[in-house]
Design an enzyme around this catalytic site. Structure first.
Site, short mmCIF file in Angstrom:
data_model
loop_
_atom_site.label_atom_id
_atom_site.label_comp_id
_atom_site.label_asym_id
_atom_site.label_seq_id
_atom_site.Cartn_x
_atom_site.Cartn_y
_atom_site.Cartn_z
N ASP A 67 0.85 -1.18 0.00
CA ASP A 67 0.00 0.00 0.00
C ASP A 67 0.89 1.24 0.00
OD1 ASP A 67 -1.84 1.97 0.28
OD2 ASP A 67 -2.55 1.37 2.26
N LEU A 68 1.08 1.81 -1.17
CA LEU A 68 1.96 2.96 -1.29
C LEU A 68 1.39 4.23 -0.68
CD1 LEU A 68 3.69 2.61 -4.77
CD2 LEU A 68 4.78 3.02 -2.58
N ARG A 92 1.66 9.20 -13.69
CA ARG A 92 1.74 10.54 -14.28
C ARG A 92 2.90 11.29 -13.63
NH1 ARG A 92 -4.14 13.21 -15.57
NH2 ARG A 92 -5.39 11.31 -15.61
N HIS A 133 -4.13 7.98 -24.24
CA HIS A 133 -4.06 6.58 -24.63
C HIS A 133 -3.23 6.46 -25.89
CE1 HIS A 133 -6.68 4.49 -21.83
NE2 HIS A 133 -7.55 5.47 -21.91
N ILE A 135 -3.83 5.70 -28.90
CA ILE A 135 -4.34 6.30 -30.14
C ILE A 135 -4.01 7.79 -30.23
CG2 ILE A 135 -6.65 6.80 -29.19
CD1 ILE A 135 -7.78 6.00 -31.95
N TYR A 137 -1.41 9.31 -28.71
CA TYR A 137 0.03 9.48 -28.84
C TYR A 137 0.49 9.29 -30.29
CZ TYR A 137 -0.57 8.40 -23.84
OH TYR A 137 -1.00 8.37 -22.54
N ASP A 163 1.88 2.05 -27.53
CA ASP A 163 2.19 1.48 -26.22
C ASP A 163 3.42 0.58 -26.23
OD1 ASP A 163 0.14 2.73 -24.93
OD2 ASP A 163 -1.07 0.96 -24.60
#
Length: 394
Positions: A67-68, A92, A133, A135, A137, A163
């Site tokens: 659990d970060l 992110r 997502h 698409i 990028y 990806d």
């Protein structure tokens, strides 16, 4: 004892902060090559909605639940990072820092650590903090705009181009290069910023050169390699299947039209004004037989023609079967590790890691007893959005 098998990365320890999309795939590549990959899963899972038992991208790994959002969890990850050669995260920008497991904290504990960051937009730039997502990028890099028919919308190549090709593969290249530097005399660890937009743009290098030289038109299906040439494309067969044609060189093209049976009627391939007629002639001929029949016609030739197979059909192709391109492990048919090594081959050693199933084993092997500390009762998932991603997974 480190679980590493016999691959060329045997003995290399990798911490993967669980996410979805390109990060896990990159970690799988390292694991396939023998690295000891410990996936740090969070309570509640990453939210992909796939039964972990079928998530092939988690094969050859081990998993611990951490659990970060708790101080104990942060301490556990830092302990793992202290003993690792590589850490991979796909949050992110800024999220790892806010959690307390960013590059600064980890490199203080382990100056030779390679800290790999997988994002879609990169760590800096106007879009860095926004969701995205695959698409999107590949859209802004110009790659998506090259794919598809001239009179229709761009065709979506699943999430393979962004990806995995522009993301995962570049992260792995960067991590291995940084690891080499860290292991040289006087070398240190460093941060690898692998952005899908950067990698995907890099993949178009040759096309940009051709564009500058006047050898590529900036529109779909107007060029030699994008379906514009009638001798480089796909054609439907009598049974609704398709054949892929790649007869670019003159001698291969000669074999192609001869075996196709249009040698006498086909217009010159060098006459660009006749390409439409040539395409029509080729298409009409392919419609006279089934995919299986055409496969037999072109078998063993240098015509550069192949049947378009489905995912379920591919493992049974004679060439792929002979090479062992696909393997079955634990009841799952899956691609075998690639590339191949003569002395230190990779292998599928373990089934997809089950979240938290390897806690005791990893605590022992990595000498991190803190992993066994009692954990606060599970709360619903939460945790930062996984990126690479930036909500990515394709």
């Amino acid at each position: 004892m480190t679980e590493s098998g016999n691959g060329p990365l045997s003995g290399v320890r990798v911490v993967e902060l669980a996410g979805i999309g390109p990060g896990p795939f990159a970690a799988m590549l390292l694991a396939d090559l023998g690295a000891d990959v410990v996936r740090v899963d969070r309570p509640g899972g990453p939210g992909l909605g796939v039964d972990p038992a079928y998530d092939v991208t988690n094969r050859n790994k081990r998993s611990v639940l951490v659990d970060l959002k708790s101080p104990e969890g942060v301490a556990q990850v830092l302990e793992l990072a202290e003993r690792a050669d590589v850490l991979i995260e796909g949050y992110r920008p800024g999220v790892a820092e806010r959690l307390g497991v960013g590059p600064e904290e980890c490199l203080v504990r382990n100056p030779r650590l390679v800290y790999g960051r997988m994002t879609g937009w990169g760590q800096q730039g106007p879009l860095a903090d926004t969701a995205g997502h695959d698409i999107g990028y590949i859209a802004i890099t110009g790659a998506l705009g090259m794919i598809g028919p001239p009179d229709g919308p761009p065709a979506i190549p699943a999430n393979l181009l962004g990806d995995y090709a522009g993301g995962s593969l570049y992260l792995v290249i960067g991590v291995l290069a940084a690891l080499q530097h860290a292991r040289t005399e006087g070398g240190t660890g460093q941060v690898v910023d692998a952005a899908i937009v950067d990698g995907t743009a890099h993949l178009t290098a040759m096309i940009h050169g051709m564009l500058a030289a006047g050898g590529w038109q900036d529109r779909r299906s107007a060029n030699l390699l994008d379906g514009g040439a009638p001798f480089y494309g796909t054609y439907e067969t009598a049974d609704g299947g398709h054949m892929a044609v790649g007869a670019l060189e003159t001698r291969f093209y000669g074999a192609f039209i001869r075996l196709l049976g249009i040698e006498q009627e086909a217009p010159s391939r060098d006459d660009l004004t006749a390409w439409s007629e040539l395409r029509t002639t080729i298409a009409a001929r392919f419609k006279t037989r089934t995919r299986e029949e055409w496969t037999a016609v072109f078998a063993g030739s240098d015509a550069c023609v192949a049947p378009v197979l489905s995912l379920r059909e591919a493992p049974q192709h004679p060439h792929l079967a002979a090479r062992g391109t696909f393997v079955e492990h634990g009841g799952l048919t899956q691609p075998a590790p690639a590339p191949r090594f003569s002395r230190t081959p990779g292998a599928v050693r373990r089934p997809p890691a089950q979240p938290g199933a390897d806690l005791v084993e990893v605590a022992r092997d990595w000498q991190v007893p803190g992993l066994l500390a009692p954990r606060v009762a599970d709360d619903p998932p939460a945790g930062p959005v996984r990126a690479g991603q930036q909500d990515t997974a394709g």
